[in-house]
Design a protein around this motif. Structure first.
Motif: not given
Length: 131
Positions: A63, A107-109, A111-112
């Motif tokens: 991450k 953080d979501n982008y 991680y993806n």
């Protein structure tokens, strides 16, 4: 499967390039039968593979690979042999690429993006097994 073939498969993962060169994965090879039994309890969808395989690969995704992360510092210093600092050309290139070109702004982008990089590498490992 013969150790020689496992070595080739794992080497293919090590050599496979990633977007921007900051490998976002880590692979665990489980060849301990007790661990495989433990994984059956949490590894939904993997039961048959855990039953029949003498080794099992678990993919871990890193991450928050960003220009000022410890992982980026490690790649710069220990893999590329470069001096690392947040304002270095390679750090700034990563920052600009993530923020402007790929729009990896939270953080979501991030991680993806890392998950997709890991999937591509897993696919390469699978392709390597077809020899």
């Amino acid at each position: 499967m013969d150790k020689k073939y496992w070595d080739i498969i794992l080497e293919s993962a090590k050599l496979f390039p990633s977007s921007l060169g900051y490998e976002s994965w880590k692979f665990l090879v489980i060849d301990n039968s007790g661990m495989r039994e433990d994984l059956k309890l949490i590894g939904w969808g993997a039961f048959n593979s855990l039953e029949g395989a003498n080794k099992f690969v678990v993919a871990l995704v890193r991450k928050n690979i960003v220009y000022n992360s410890n992982h980026v510092k490690h790649i710069a210093e220990n893999v590329l042999g470069l001096s690392y600092y947040e304002g270095s050309p390679q750090s700034q290139f990563l920052k600009k690429s993530q923020e402007k070109a790929f729009k990896l702004t939270d953080d979501n982008y991030l991680y993806n993006w890392s998950v997709k990089q890991t999937y591509i590498t897993l696919e390469n490992m699978i392709t390597t097994t077809s020899f």
